[in-house]
Design a protein around this motif. Structure first.
Motif, PDB file in Angstrom:
ATOM      1  N   LYS A  12       0.827  -1.212   0.000  1.00 36.03           N
ATOM      2  CA  LYS A  12       0.000   0.000   0.000  1.00 36.03           C
ATOM      3  C   LYS A  12       0.860   1.260   0.000  1.00 36.03           C
ATOM      4  CE  LYS A  12      -3.936  -2.288   2.191  1.00 36.03           C
ATOM      5  NZ  LYS A  12      -4.884  -2.337   3.321  1.00 36.03           N
ATOM      6  N   LEU A  13       1.971   1.227   0.711  1.00 35.58           N
ATOM      7  CA  LEU A  13       2.888   2.369   0.710  1.00 35.58           C
ATOM      8  C   LEU A  13       3.497   2.584  -0.676  1.00 35.58           C
ATOM      9  CD1 LEU A  13       4.727   1.922   4.131  1.00 35.58           C
ATOM     10  CD2 LEU A  13       3.130   3.754   3.502  1.00 35.58           C
ATOM     11  N   LYS A  14       3.792   1.503  -1.363  1.00 34.32           N
ATOM     12  CA  LYS A  14       4.334   1.605  -2.716  1.00 34.32           C
ATOM     13  C   LYS A  14       3.296   2.192  -3.671  1.00 34.32           C
ATOM     14  CE  LYS A  14       7.556  -2.241  -2.077  1.00 34.32           C
ATOM     15  NZ  LYS A  14       7.825  -3.673  -2.361  1.00 34.32           N
ATOM     16  N   ASP A  15       2.037   1.751  -3.543  1.00 30.31           N
ATOM     17  CA  ASP A  15       0.963   2.318  -4.372  1.00 30.31           C
ATOM     18  C   ASP A  15       0.861   3.823  -4.151  1.00 30.31           C
ATOM     19  OD1 ASP A  15       0.356  -0.259  -5.189  1.00 30.31           O
ATOM     20  OD2 ASP A  15      -1.343  -0.489  -3.816  1.00 30.31           O
ATOM     21  N   THR A  16       0.932   4.225  -2.874  1.00 29.08           N
ATOM     22  CA  THR A  16       0.785   5.633  -2.519  1.00 29.08           C
ATOM     23  C   THR A  16       1.960   6.468  -3.025  1.00 29.08           C
ATOM     24  OG1 THR A  16      -0.422   4.977  -0.524  1.00 29.08           O
ATOM     25  CG2 THR A  16       0.421   7.222  -0.592  1.00 29.08           C
ATOM     26  N   THR A  17       3.178   5.959  -2.845  1.00 28.14           N
ATOM     27  CA  THR A  17       4.380   6.680  -3.283  1.00 28.14           C
ATOM     28  C   THR A  17       4.393   6.846  -4.798  1.00 28.14           C
ATOM     29  OG1 THR A  17       5.643   5.797  -1.422  1.00 28.14           O
ATOM     30  CG2 THR A  17       6.903   6.655  -3.296  1.00 28.14           C
ATOM     31  N   ALA A  18       4.073   5.783  -5.516  1.00 36.82           N
ATOM     32  CA  ALA A  18       4.049   5.854  -6.979  1.00 36.82           C
ATOM     33  C   ALA A  18       3.007   6.861  -7.449  1.00 36.82           C
ATOM     34  CB  ALA A  18       3.754   4.471  -7.559  1.00 36.82           C
ATOM     35  N   GLY A  19       1.864   6.893  -6.772  1.00 39.05           N
ATOM     36  CA  GLY A  19       0.829   7.854  -7.134  1.00 39.05           C
ATOM     37  C   GLY A  19       1.275   9.288  -6.928  1.00 39.05           C
ATOM     38  N   PHE A  20       1.996   9.545  -5.835  1.00 37.15           N
ATOM     39  CA  PHE A  20       2.473  10.912  -5.572  1.00 37.15           C
ATOM     40  C   PHE A  20       3.442  11.361  -6.658  1.00 37.15           C
ATOM     41  CE2 PHE A  20       4.981  14.289  -3.752  1.00 37.15           C
ATOM     42  CZ  PHE A  20       4.031  15.049  -3.081  1.00 37.15           C
ATOM     43  N   GLY A  23       1.480  12.207  -9.701  1.00 38.94           N
ATOM     44  CA  GLY A  23       0.756  13.461  -9.565  1.00 38.94           C
ATOM     45  C   GLY A  23       1.639  14.672  -9.773  1.00 38.94           C
ATOM     46  N   ALA A  24       2.840  14.646  -9.231  1.00 38.48           N
ATOM     47  CA  ALA A  24       3.771  15.759  -9.400  1.00 38.48           C
ATOM     48  C   ALA A  24       4.150  15.928 -10.872  1.00 38.48           C
ATOM     49  CB  ALA A  24       5.020  15.527  -8.547  1.00 38.48           C
ATOM     50  N   VAL A  25       4.401  14.825 -11.547  1.00 37.65           N
ATOM     51  CA  VAL A  25       4.722  14.874 -12.982  1.00 37.65           C
ATOM     52  C   VAL A  25       3.540  15.452 -13.763  1.00 37.65           C
ATOM     53  CG1 VAL A  25       5.153  13.444 -15.026  1.00 37.65           C
ATOM     54  CG2 VAL A  25       6.396  12.988 -12.902  1.00 37.65           C
ATOM     55  N   GLN A  26       2.348  15.036 -13.396  1.00 42.78           N
ATOM     56  CA  GLN A  26       1.129  15.509 -14.065  1.00 42.78           C
ATOM     57  C   GLN A  26       0.997  17.026 -13.980  1.00 42.78           C
ATOM     58  OE1 GLN A  26      -3.424  15.244 -12.725  1.00 42.78           O
ATOM     59  NE2 GLN A  26      -2.556  13.239 -13.163  1.00 42.78           N
ATOM     60  N   VAL A  27       1.236  17.592 -12.813  1.00 40.41           N
ATOM     61  CA  VAL A  27       1.095  19.035 -12.628  1.00 40.41           C
ATOM     62  C   VAL A  27       2.138  19.795 -13.447  1.00 40.41           C
ATOM     63  CG1 VAL A  27       1.313  20.928 -10.964  1.00 40.41           C
ATOM     64  CG2 VAL A  27       0.033  18.879 -10.358  1.00 40.41           C
ATOM     65  N   LEU A  28       3.382  19.366 -13.383  1.00 39.74           N
ATOM     66  CA  LEU A  28       4.455  20.088 -14.074  1.00 39.74           C
ATOM     67  C   LEU A  28       4.256  20.082 -15.594  1.00 39.74           C
ATOM     68  CD1 LEU A  28       7.505  18.899 -11.947  1.00 39.74           C
ATOM     69  CD2 LEU A  28       6.411  21.149 -11.915  1.00 39.74           C
ATOM     70  N   ILE A  29       3.705  18.995 -16.111  1.00 37.40           N
ATOM     71  CA  ILE A  29       3.443  18.927 -17.549  1.00 37.40           C
ATOM     72  C   ILE A  29       2.209  19.741 -17.920  1.00 37.40           C
ATOM     73  CG2 ILE A  29       2.755  17.405 -19.452  1.00 37.40           C
ATOM     74  CD1 ILE A  29       4.373  15.176 -18.102  1.00 37.40           C
ATOM     75  N   GLY A  30       1.178  19.652 -17.105  1.00 37.92           N
ATOM     76  CA  GLY A  30      -0.136  20.138 -17.526  1.00 37.92           C
ATOM     77  C   GLY A  30      -0.553  21.517 -17.099  1.00 37.92           C
ATOM     78  N   ALA A  69       1.728  26.048  -6.859  1.00 39.73           N
ATOM     79  CA  ALA A  69       2.179  25.551  -5.551  1.00 39.73           C
ATOM     80  C   ALA A  69       1.169  24.625  -4.904  1.00 39.73           C
ATOM     81  CB  ALA A  69       2.481  26.729  -4.623  1.00 39.73           C
ATOM     82  N   SER A  70      -0.097  25.040  -4.856  1.00 38.52           N
ATOM     83  CA  SER A  70      -1.091  24.191  -4.193  1.00 38.52           C
ATOM     84  C   SER A  70      -1.349  22.888  -4.954  1.00 38.52           C
ATOM     85  CB  SER A  70      -2.402  24.956  -3.955  1.00 38.52           C
ATOM     86  OG  SER A  70      -2.990  25.363  -5.151  1.00 38.52           O
ATOM     87  N   PRO A  71      -1.498  22.907  -6.307  1.00 35.92           N
ATOM     88  CA  PRO A  71      -1.697  21.623  -6.973  1.00 35.92           C
ATOM     89  C   PRO A  71      -0.471  20.714  -6.988  1.00 35.92           C
ATOM     90  CG  PRO A  71      -1.679  23.387  -8.584  1.00 35.92           C
ATOM     91  CD  PRO A  71      -1.722  24.033  -7.230  1.00 35.92           C
ATOM     92  N   LEU A  72       0.761  21.310  -6.938  1.00 35.56           N
ATOM     93  CA  LEU A  72       1.945  20.454  -6.950  1.00 35.56           C
ATOM     94  C   LEU A  72       1.934  19.506  -5.753  1.00 35.56           C
ATOM     95  CD1 LEU A  72       4.533  19.917  -8.549  1.00 35.56           C
ATOM     96  CD2 LEU A  72       5.710  21.483  -7.011  1.00 35.56           C
ATOM     97  N   ILE A  73       1.583  20.057  -4.591  1.00 33.24           N
ATOM     98  CA  ILE A  73       1.430  19.204  -3.411  1.00 33.24           C
ATOM     99  C   ILE A  73       0.073  18.514  -3.432  1.00 33.24           C
ATOM    100  CG2 ILE A  73       1.365  19.148  -0.890  1.00 33.24           C
ATOM    101  CD1 ILE A  73       4.123  19.812  -2.084  1.00 33.24           C
ATOM    102  N   GLY A  74      -0.962  19.325  -3.693  1.00 33.07           N
ATOM    103  CA  GLY A  74      -2.322  18.789  -3.636  1.00 33.07           C
ATOM    104  C   GLY A  74      -2.587  17.688  -4.640  1.00 33.07           C
ATOM    105  N   VAL A  75      -2.150  17.886  -5.888  1.00 34.90           N
ATOM    106  CA  VAL A  75      -2.381  16.862  -6.908  1.00 34.90           C
ATOM    107  C   VAL A  75      -1.518  15.636  -6.630  1.00 34.90           C
ATOM    108  CG1 VAL A  75      -2.204  16.306  -9.372  1.00 34.90           C
ATOM    109  CG2 VAL A  75      -3.157  18.502  -8.646  1.00 34.90           C
ATOM    110  N   GLY A  76      -0.302  15.861  -6.112  1.00 36.55           N
ATOM    111  CA  GLY A  76       0.517  14.713  -5.707  1.00 36.55           C
ATOM    112  C   GLY A  76      -0.212  13.863  -4.676  1.00 36.55           C
ATOM    113  N   VAL A  77      -0.806  14.537  -3.684  1.00 33.07           N
ATOM    114  CA  VAL A  77      -1.594  13.814  -2.678  1.00 33.07           C
ATOM    115  C   VAL A  77      -2.821  13.184  -3.320  1.00 33.07           C
ATOM    116  CG1 VAL A  77      -2.971  14.074  -0.577  1.00 33.07           C
ATOM    117  CG2 VAL A  77      -0.779  15.255  -0.786  1.00 33.07           C
ATOM    118  N   CYS A  78      -3.504  13.950  -4.196  1.00 31.80           N
ATOM    119  CA  CYS A  78      -4.701  13.438  -4.865  1.00 31.80           C
ATOM    120  C   CYS A  78      -4.413  12.152  -5.633  1.00 31.80           C
ATOM    121  CB  CYS A  78      -5.265  14.484  -5.829  1.00 31.80           C
ATOM    122  SG  CYS A  78      -6.189  15.812  -5.052  1.00 31.80           S
TER     123      CYS A  78
END
Length: 291
Positions: A12-20, A23-30, A69-78
């Protein structure tokens, strides 16, 4: 089957880390695409080219990363919540069947669970991003996400922070149901056609599956996203144009017809291709790296 239903804490920790990471990559690109999309949805410009040209001329290139700033952290968490919830739902369904994989409706349901789980985070994060993106340089209301939270909470309380939450939940469930369904279907099709294991699928093909999944996500949920953007970019109190999501939908239809629910689709689809490709590829490669 044993690997498919691994419910250990480390998994579960691996699933969560990979998702974060995804998410960070998604924000920087989009983020630049997203700013154009929101400004089109909220009526500031008529075309993507006009939005790009006038924003660049008036506010400079850094304007395209307003509210990052907010989506970089927020979307990573999302996204970490999305992938955790998706895989947990997948494990739940698998534990109650004798199958090695979910059916297509089960993939959709697992994705919808991910969207619902994500919506309490996505709603406030997206509202902050939209408010910062739509404010003009010559009529600035908020100095940043912290200032926006303070002012909104001071004037409106928690309902102001979670404005548009119902339509956000509906958008998230539909969008991520389709997103995960499409990606997993395409990945399984490659495995079956080529006779390979999942970890042997090359990164570019993973990215291709992710890109197509991103297009399906938006084509299947875009009208809900338009309504959400209108509600979350609206004024507060006496400055409000809409009474809620239903009123926003009614007024959009009355003023622009059905086409009003698809405004800004082109830059959204252009954004979805690299963003979704980057998200799924980075998640998949991170999970392979973590084991």
């Amino acid at each position: 089957m044993a690997d498919s239903v691994d419910s250990s804490l480390s998994r579960k920790l691996k699933d969560t880390t990979a998702g974060f990471v995804g998410g960070a990559v998604q924000v920087l690109i989009g983020q630049p695409f997203d700013l154009v999309k929101v400004r089109l949805q909220t009526g500031q410009f008529r075309t993507p080219i006009e939005a790009f040209r006038k924003t660049l001329a008036a506010e400079g290139p850094l304007a395209f990363y307003k509210g990052t700033a907010s989506p970089l952290i927020g979307v990573g968490v999302c996204v970490s919540v999305q992938f955790y919830a998706f895989h947990d739902a997948r494990r739940f369904f698998l534990s109650r069947t004798n199958r090695d994989s979910l059916s297509l409706p089960q993939f959709y349901l697992a994705g919808a669970v991910a969207g619902v789980a994500n919506s309490p985070i996505a709603g406030p994060v997206e509202q902050l991003r939209i408010l910062l993106q739509t404010q003009r340089y010559d009529a600035k209301l908020y100095d940043g996400p912290t200032d926006a939270i303070r002012k909104i909470y001071s004037a409106q309380g928690l309902p102001g922070i979670f404005r548009g939450q119902t339509v956000t939940l509906l958008r998230e469930a539909q969008a991520y149901g389709l997103w995960f369904l499409t990606f997993e279907y395409l990945m399984q099709s490659i495995q079956n056609l080529r006779g390979v294991k999942r970890h042997d699928i090359p990164a570019w093909q993973v990215a291709g599956c992710g890109a197509l999944a991103g297009e399906v996500l938006w084509l299947g949920s875009y009208p809900l996203d338009v309504i959400k953007s209108k509600v979350q970019s609206d004024g507060f109190g006496k400055d409000a144009v809409y009474k809620g999501a239903i009123d926003a939908a009614r007024k959009t239809f009355n003023t622009a017809g059905l086409s009003g629910f698809w405004k800004g689709l082109i830059p959204t689809l252009l954004r979805a291709t690299p963003c979704s490709a980057g998200t799924f590829m980075s998640v998949e490669l991170t999970m392979r790296l973590l084991g």
